[in-house]
Structure formats: C-alpha cells, structure tokens
Design a protein around this motif. Structure first.
Motif, PDB file in Angstrom:
ATOM      1  N   ARG A   1       4.055  10.081  -7.620  1.00  0.00           N
ATOM      2  CA  ARG A   1       5.029  10.469  -8.639  1.00  0.00           C
ATOM      3  C   ARG A   1       4.461  10.369 -10.055  1.00  0.00           C
ATOM      4  N   TYR A   2       3.663   9.357 -10.325  1.00  0.00           N
ATOM      5  CA  TYR A   2       3.124   9.179 -11.672  1.00  0.00           C
ATOM      6  C   TYR A   2       1.893  10.047 -11.924  1.00  0.00           C
ATOM      7  N   GLY A   3       1.168  10.378 -10.873  1.00  0.00           N
ATOM      8  CA  GLY A   3      -0.072  11.111 -11.058  1.00  0.00           C
ATOM      9  C   GLY A   3      -1.202  10.185 -11.490  1.00  0.00           C
ATOM     10  N   SER A   4      -2.322  10.756 -11.794  1.00  0.00           N
ATOM     11  CA  SER A   4      -3.516   9.957 -12.115  1.00  0.00           C
ATOM     12  C   SER A   4      -3.605   9.593 -13.584  1.00  0.00           C
ATOM     13  N   ARG A   5      -2.800  10.218 -14.440  1.00  0.00           N
ATOM     14  CA  ARG A   5      -2.935   9.998 -15.881  1.00  0.00           C
ATOM     15  C   ARG A   5      -1.952   8.952 -16.419  1.00  0.00           C
ATOM     16  N   GLU A   6      -0.893   8.714 -15.697  1.00  0.00           N
ATOM     17  CA  GLU A   6       0.095   7.729 -16.161  1.00  0.00           C
ATOM     18  C   GLU A   6      -0.181   6.374 -15.534  1.00  0.00           C
ATOM     19  N   PRO A   7      -0.061   5.317 -16.309  1.00  0.00           N
ATOM     20  CA  PRO A   7      -0.240   3.980 -15.723  1.00  0.00           C
ATOM     21  C   PRO A   7       0.931   3.625 -14.813  1.00  0.00           C
ATOM     22  N   LEU A   8       0.605   2.991 -13.708  1.00  0.00           N
ATOM     23  CA  LEU A   8       1.640   2.571 -12.779  1.00  0.00           C
ATOM     24  C   LEU A   8       2.330   1.308 -13.287  1.00  0.00           C
ATOM     25  N   PRO A   9       3.584   1.096 -12.885  1.00  0.00           N
ATOM     26  CA  PRO A   9       4.228  -0.171 -13.244  1.00  0.00           C
ATOM     27  C   PRO A   9       3.564  -1.336 -12.523  1.00  0.00           C
ATOM     28  N   GLU A  10       3.721  -2.509 -13.076  1.00  0.00           N
ATOM     29  CA  GLU A  10       3.257  -3.721 -12.417  1.00  0.00           C
ATOM     30  C   GLU A  10       3.984  -3.875 -11.079  1.00  0.00           C
ATOM     31  N   ILE A  11       3.254  -4.302 -10.046  1.00  0.00           N
ATOM     32  CA  ILE A  11       3.849  -4.519  -8.729  1.00  0.00           C
ATOM     33  C   ILE A  11       3.783  -6.010  -8.398  1.00  0.00           C
TER      34      ILE A  11
ATOM     35  N   PRO B   1       0.812  -1.225   0.000  1.00  0.00           N
ATOM     36  CA  PRO B   1       0.000   0.000   0.000  1.00  0.00           C
ATOM     37  C   PRO B   1       0.841   1.269   0.000  1.00  0.00           C
ATOM     38  N   ALA B   2       1.888   1.300   0.825  1.00  0.00           N
ATOM     39  CA  ALA B   2       2.755   2.485   0.863  1.00  0.00           C
ATOM     40  C   ALA B   2       3.489   2.665  -0.453  1.00  0.00           C
ATOM     41  N   LEU B   3       3.911   1.550  -1.074  1.00  0.00           N
ATOM     42  CA  LEU B   3       4.595   1.640  -2.363  1.00  0.00           C
ATOM     43  C   LEU B   3       3.657   2.168  -3.440  1.00  0.00           C
ATOM     44  N   ARG B   4       2.443   1.656  -3.453  1.00  0.00           N
ATOM     45  CA  ARG B   4       1.479   2.122  -4.461  1.00  0.00           C
ATOM     46  C   ARG B   4       1.178   3.606  -4.262  1.00  0.00           C
ATOM     47  N   GLU B   5       1.042   4.007  -3.029  1.00  0.00           N
ATOM     48  CA  GLU B   5       0.792   5.431  -2.735  1.00  0.00           C
ATOM     49  C   GLU B   5       1.957   6.286  -3.205  1.00  0.00           C
ATOM     50  N   ALA B   6       3.195   5.820  -2.952  1.00  0.00           N
ATOM     51  CA  ALA B   6       4.382   6.572  -3.374  1.00  0.00           C
ATOM     52  C   ALA B   6       4.475   6.636  -4.894  1.00  0.00           C
ATOM     53  N   LEU B   7       4.089   5.567  -5.568  1.00  0.00           N
ATOM     54  CA  LEU B   7       4.102   5.571  -7.032  1.00  0.00           C
ATOM     55  C   LEU B   7       3.058   6.536  -7.594  1.00  0.00           C
ATOM     56  N   VAL B   8       1.847   6.521  -7.016  1.00  0.00           N
ATOM     57  CA  VAL B   8       0.778   7.419  -7.466  1.00  0.00           C
ATOM     58  C   VAL B   8       1.205   8.872  -7.299  1.00  0.00           C
TER      59      VAL B   8
END
Length: 425
Positions: free
Chosen positions: A98-108, A89-96
């Motif tokens: 940085r990437y914002g809502s428009r960029e797809p996140l990397p696979e976790i 959860p903390a990693l996903r939050e940290a990724l969001v």
C-alpha cells in the motif's frame, strides 16, 4: 453511596479536558482493537471528521492483517501494533503493497504487550480501548498511568480490575463507550450525582426474549448469533443472548458511578431505542435515546465534551413508533443475578466470572457446550472459587492467577460434561 465523589463518577469533571499539548487542532487518537467492530466504526467516524480527530496509532490482534494495513495507510498512522508476532512478515508485506517503495512504513510493534506499549505512550490525547476481553486490562492501566483520556469500550478491564483501575484513574479520565454507560454518563451530566436515586440499564432481551429456560435447552449457535437489533462480534453477541453482557454492565455501572447494586436495575426494552436512564430523587427519569447504532457512544468517547454532528442517526418524530419495557426473567436468564453476586464479593470474583464465561462461550461456539450449559458451568466455577479476599489489596498478579484457574476449571467441567453427554447418547 459514598460521600466522596468517585474519580470516575462525575461527568462534570471532564467538561474542559486539556488538549494534549496545549494547542488547537485535531485531537490525536490511539485505537486499540482497530479491526474489530468498535475500532472500524471509530475509524469511520474519524475519517468523516478529519478536522476533529487524527489517529496516530493502531493495534489489533493480527487476524485481519490486510484490513490493518489498509487502515494504517488511509490514516497515515505513526505506529501499528499487533499481538501476534507470527503475522509481522505478512503485515509488513501488506503495508509495502500500500505504501510503495518511496513512502516510509509506520513503526511496527509486535507481541502480547504491543497494545499495552502503544497505549502507554504520551503522544496522543485519547486512547480508545476497543479490545474484547480481559486482555484489555493492561492497556487500560497503561493509558491511565500515561495520563491519557480513556474512551473505554473494553468493559472487562474495569470489571476484572476495578480497584486497580479506580486507584489510578483521575477525575474525568474515563469516558465510557458502551451504549448503556454512555447513556448513563449523559443522563447524570443533566443533574448531580448526589440526586441520583437509581440507575436503570436497558437490555434488548437478545434473540431469546420471552423464552423459558426449558425453551433454551436446545437453541443453536446460529440462533444465539441472530441478535435482533445490534450487529456485534460473536463473543459479545453470545453474551447478549445469555444476558451476561447485561450482568457485566451492572458491575461496570457500580464501579463507574459508585451506586450500590440494589439501586441498579435492569429492564428489557426490545427496540433498543432507550440505551439507559437515570431516576432522580424527585421522581424524574432522564433517558438517552437514539436508534440502535454505536456511532453516538463512540463519538461521546472520542469527542467529549463536544458533540459530533451526525455521529448517529436520529429519530423521525413524524412517524409513529412504540417503545416497550418488560421485567427481566431471572429464571431463564440468571446471569444478571450472578453478576450482582460476584460484584458484591469483589476481589477476584468478577475476574473468575468473566474468564469462566469467556471459556464457556468459546465451548458453545465450538459445539462443546449447550446454551444453558454456559451459565450452569460459570455458576459452578464461581461457587468453587468461593469468597475472595478483600478487593482493596487486589493486584494484577491476583487477577491473572484467578483467571488462569477459572479458565482451566471451566475447560475441565466442559470436557467432563461433554463426555457424560456422549456416554448417555
């Protein structure tokens, strides 16, 4: 020395590695242990050479989530693997963030097997294994089985699983990243392995060079972490202070180059300029030297057979300098001799040695064991383990069972010794 070449032994076998998909362009890299010392330096090298390298996946233990997210975003990786599921959860939050809502996140990927899964995927050319400790064995095997070139900074995986690794490694598939073994690799490339008389592994001597065993009885954790020439993580730094690291490197050299233990020497070189050398049968010694910096070995691991410009600092030969070499004090530092012993025993003995040492280093860092107690306890564990069965039939289960026993026994001995010391006090 064996008459037949080792699949790991001859650098000439990797002079022309095939690109991952038969196309030109940046070499795709997976970095295991990306938030550690080797990983962060590798990422710095990649970012300075975007025309040569592209990182497709990262893995880390999970203790530095913000740094991992920052690395993933800057490198635009496809996959991020983390060993600790609780930090997802903390990693996903940290990724969001940085990437914002428009960029797809990397696979976790998450869990104890996440690094192994990402290492075994077929979408990269080279896997850099910068994980610390024997937990790097499974990712090492996965990368080799997937046919990846393995840039190996995780010496423990080769040491504890030597026969397993060598059984599946193809010629030239492993490029060593340790400064000493990258040096040997390059020096052997200057000749032929059949003409090698001796390997000479250099050691800085650590922070306690010149001290007697009695002098070492009361050194502190802070003393042991104050390495004079290298900046490394705490476990490797303590291993350098005890010279366990050098013992592990002797075993690694034996496995990589099929040179018998009696033809592998250790010499103390305080300046850490010469990273190791090869003596040939004609009396010549070829050495590899740079100022102390891991940029060069990492560049060899990622870029071989090409050399990466300005990967590491060079010497200013217009300035005077002195290079010293001293024999190893085997009384104050018995770790190298014990490592040779377990290396010759083979089988699960190296795994017992390594696992017991990891537990004892942890106990020392927590103040539960004196400095000299590290090797005293490791020696007792190795002696209790005895002579293992032949290493030719070694399995991963054998390694894990031996490690589990060694860790438990080391903790038992440490607790008993601590209780006895407190009672005396």
């Amino acid at each position: 020395m064996s008459d037949s070449p080792s699949p790991l032994a001859d650098p000439h076998l990797v002079f022309d590695p095939a690109p991952p998909h038969g196309t030109a362009g940046p070499r795709d890299i997976t970095i295991l242990g990306s938030t550690g010392s080797i990983g962060t330096q590798a990422i710095d090298l990649v970012r300075r050479n975007p025309d040569r390298f592209r990182v497709t996946a990262l893995s880390a233990a999970g203790g530095r989530v913000d740094l991992l997210a920052e690395q993933a975003h800057r490198l635009r990786v496809r996959t991020v693997a983390v060993a600790r599921e609780d930090v997802v959860p903390a990693l996903r939050e940290a990724l969001v963030a940085r990437y914002g809502s428009r960029e797809p996140l990397p696979e976790i990927l998450a869990g104890p097997g996440a690094a192994t899964e990402v290492a075994g995927r077929g979408d990269c050319h080279t896997v850099l294994n910068g994980i610390t400790g024997s937990i790097g064995l499974a990712p090492t095997l996965a990368a080799l089985e997937a046919g990846r070139t393995l840039a190996l900074a995780n010496k423990e995986s080769l040491i504890v699983g030597g026969p397993l690794v060598k059984a599946i490694a193809k010629p030239g598939q492993i490029i060593p990243v340790d400064s000493e073994h990258a040096a040997l690799f390059q020096a052997i490339a200057a000749g032929t392995r059949a003409d090698v008389r001796k390997l000479v592994v250099t050691a800085s001597g650590g922070p306690f060079r010149g001290r007697t065993k009695a002098d070492l009885a009361h050194v502190t954790v802070e003393d042991a972490l104050a390495h004079p020439t290298w900046a490394m993580g705490p476990v490797i730094t303590i291993n350098s202070a005890t010279l366990v690291n050098k013992g592990l490197e002797v075993i690694e050299a034996h496995l990589l180059y099929d040179i018998p233990f009696d033809r592998i020497d250790v010499v103390v070189h305080p300046q850490s300029y010469v990273h190791s050398m090869v003596e040939y049968v004609d009396g010549s010694s070829i050495l590899q030297a740079t100022p102390p910096d891991m940029g060069g070995p990492i560049a060899i691991g990622l870029g071989w057979p090409e050399r990466i410009p300005d990967a590491a600092p060079a010497f200013d030969w217009t300035k005077a300098s002195s290079w010293e070499f001293f024999p190893l004090d085997t009384d104050a530092f018995p770790s190298v001799g014990l490592a040779r012993h377990v290396g010759e025993l083979a089988g699960t003995a190296p795994a017992v040695f390594n696992a017991a040492n990891e537990e004892c280093v942890d106990a020392f860092l927590k103040g539960a064991l004196p400095f000299n107690g590290i090797m005293e306890t490791v020696t007792r564990v190795v002696e209790e383990h005895g002579t293992p069965e032949s290493g030719t039939s070694l399995t991963v289960a054998d390694v894990l069972e031996a490690e589990t026993w060694a860790r438990a026994r080391a903790r038992e001995l440490t607790a008993t010794d601590k209780a006895a010391a407190e009672a005396r006090a």
